[in-house]
Design an enzyme around this catalytic site. Structure first.
Site, PDB file in Angstrom:
ATOM      1  N   PRO A 204      37.731  40.411  43.107  1.00  0.00           N
ATOM      2  CA  PRO A 204      38.770  41.323  43.569  1.00  0.00           C
ATOM      3  C   PRO A 204      40.190  40.920  43.169  1.00  0.00           C
ATOM      4  CG  PRO A 204      37.826  40.099  45.413  1.00  0.00           C
ATOM      5  CD  PRO A 204      36.947  39.856  44.219  1.00  0.00           C
ATOM      6  N   ASN A 205      40.954  41.950  42.834  1.00  0.00           N
ATOM      7  CA  ASN A 205      42.372  41.868  42.465  1.00  0.00           C
ATOM      8  C   ASN A 205      42.615  41.297  41.070  1.00  0.00           C
ATOM      9  OD1 ASN A 205      43.428  42.872  45.033  1.00  0.00           O
ATOM     10  ND2 ASN A 205      42.624  40.964  45.882  1.00  0.00           N
TER      11      ASN A 205
ATOM     12  N   ARG B 173      50.068  40.949  38.805  1.00  0.00           N
ATOM     13  CA  ARG B 173      49.916  40.330  40.112  1.00  0.00           C
ATOM     14  C   ARG B 173      50.464  38.898  40.096  1.00  0.00           C
ATOM     15  NH1 ARG B 173      44.176  37.762  41.969  1.00  0.00           N
ATOM     16  NH2 ARG B 173      44.788  37.318  44.110  1.00  0.00           N
TER      17      ARG B 173
ATOM     18  N   TYR C  12      49.468  33.584  38.279  1.00  0.00           N
ATOM     19  CA  TYR C  12      48.303  33.952  37.464  1.00  0.00           C
ATOM     20  C   TYR C  12      48.640  34.269  36.002  1.00  0.00           C
ATOM     21  CZ  TYR C  12      46.121  34.285  42.048  1.00  0.00           C
ATOM     22  OH  TYR C  12      45.652  33.995  43.307  1.00  0.00           O
TER      23      TYR C  12
ATOM     24  N   ASN D 153      34.595  34.081  38.454  1.00  0.00           N
ATOM     25  CA  ASN D 153      35.773  33.846  39.286  1.00  0.00           C
ATOM     26  C   ASN D 153      35.624  34.799  40.469  1.00  0.00           C
ATOM     27  OD1 ASN D 153      38.200  33.668  40.573  1.00  0.00           O
ATOM     28  ND2 ASN D 153      39.454  33.774  38.721  1.00  0.00           N
TER      29      ASN D 153
ATOM     30  N   ALA E   2      39.085  35.875  45.942  1.00  0.00           N
ATOM     31  CA  ALA E   2      39.125  35.541  47.380  1.00  0.00           C
ATOM     32  C   ALA E   2      37.724  35.402  47.981  1.00  0.00           C
ATOM     33  CB  ALA E   2      39.930  36.584  48.137  1.00  0.00           C
TER      34      ALA E   2
ATOM     35  N   GLU F 184      32.014  28.145  38.091  1.00  0.00           N
ATOM     36  CA  GLU F 184      33.086  28.816  38.844  1.00  0.00           C
ATOM     37  C   GLU F 184      34.432  28.491  38.202  1.00  0.00           C
ATOM     38  OE1 GLU F 184      32.783  28.702  43.154  1.00  0.00           O
ATOM     39  OE2 GLU F 184      34.884  28.115  43.255  1.00  0.00           O
TER      40      GLU F 184
ATOM     41  N   HIS G  31      38.728  29.184  38.429  1.00  0.00           N
ATOM     42  CA  HIS G  31      39.939  29.708  39.073  1.00  0.00           C
ATOM     43  C   HIS G  31      41.109  29.488  38.138  1.00  0.00           C
ATOM     44  CE1 HIS G  31      37.784  30.364  42.717  1.00  0.00           C
ATOM     45  NE2 HIS G  31      37.281  29.153  42.603  1.00  0.00           N
TER      46      HIS G  31
ATOM     47  N   ARG H 234      47.271  24.968  46.719  1.00  0.00           N
ATOM     48  CA  ARG H 234      47.758  26.169  47.399  1.00  0.00           C
ATOM     49  C   ARG H 234      47.393  26.138  48.891  1.00  0.00           C
ATOM     50  NH1 ARG H 234      46.149  31.226  44.063  1.00  0.00           N
ATOM     51  NH2 ARG H 234      47.801  32.136  45.349  1.00  0.00           N
TER      52      ARG H 234
HETATM   53  C1  DQA Z   1      41.743  32.762  42.262  1.00  0.00           C
HETATM   54  C2  DQA Z   1      42.167  31.933  43.483  1.00  0.00           C
HETATM   55  C3  DQA Z   1      41.778  32.636  44.769  1.00  0.00           C
HETATM   56  O1  DQA Z   1      42.188  31.860  45.884  1.00  0.00           O
HETATM   57  C4  DQA Z   1      42.461  33.981  44.844  1.00  0.00           C
HETATM   58  O2  DQA Z   1      42.036  34.668  46.016  1.00  0.00           O
HETATM   59  C5  DQA Z   1      42.269  34.811  43.635  1.00  0.00           C
HETATM   60  C6  DQA Z   1      42.293  34.173  42.324  1.00  0.00           C
HETATM   61  C7  DQA Z   1      42.214  32.128  40.945  1.00  0.00           C
HETATM   62  O3  DQA Z   1      41.699  32.538  39.902  1.00  0.00           O
HETATM   63  O4  DQA Z   1      43.097  31.266  40.942  1.00  0.00           O
HETATM   64  O5  DQA Z   1      42.203  36.029  43.712  1.00  0.00           O
HETATM   65  O6  DQA Z   1      40.321  32.819  42.229  1.00  0.00           O
END
Ligand code: DQA
Length: 147
Positions: A9-10, A17, A22, A73, A76, A97, A99, A106
């Site tokens: 998501p997002n 964003r 990011y 990835n 959240a 995984e 990120h 963070r």
């Molecule tokens: C994320 C880190 C997560 O905490 C966050 O909710 C994201 C992006 C990252 O790629 O750094 O949406 O997965």
């Protein structure tokens, strides 16, 4: 070798964003670059993104039938989705995984990953290069990681 790239998501809002966290690369540009980089390693990359937990679960199951590995990835969902964790555990292919940000630098809620323990490993904090590092891992083919 066929690898699924799953973004949660997002991440469709990459580039717009929180660019200080990011970066400014859009998801479209990122996916295109990764598909081409993967091709140079002899890997066929299938890239998908969803804001919905169920889609991600369905794609993990699909990858279990059609692919040799998963780069995920979970965004959240990383921090609380036992359903995604169980989906990864349910398939017989390795997952990595990724990120983009360093989740450990963070907020404390981001320090917990419920999904990392069912992955081969976690790559965090190297920006979008983290996805390339994951592709290198699959290219190396070393799934015999010591625990
Ligand atoms: C994320 C880190 C997560 O905490 C966050 O909710 C994201 C992006 C990252 O790629 O750094 O949406 O997965």
């Amino acid at each position: 070798m066929n690898i699924y790239l799953l973004n949660g998501p997002n991440l469709n809002r990459l580039g717009m964003r929180e660019p200080d966290v990011y970066g400014r690369t859009t998801l479209g540009t990122l996916e295109k670059g990764l598909i081409s980089f993967a091709g140079s390693l002899g890997i066929q990359l299938t890239a998908k993104q969803s804001n919905h937990e169920g889609d991600i679960i369905d794609w993990i199951h699909e990858a279990g039938e059609k692919a040799d590995g998963i780069i995920i990835n979970p965004a959240a969902f990383t921090h609380y989705s036992y359903a995604i964790r169980d989906a990864i555990a349910s398939v017989d292919i390795p997952a990595v995984e990724v990120h983009i940000s360093n989740v450990h630098k963070r907020e404390s809620f981001r320090h917990v990953s419920v999904t990392a323990a069912v992955c081969e490993g976690q790559i965090t904090g190297f920006g979008t290069d983290g996805y390339r590092l994951a592709l290198h891992y699959f290219k190396g083919g070393d799934t015999d990681v010591q625990t």
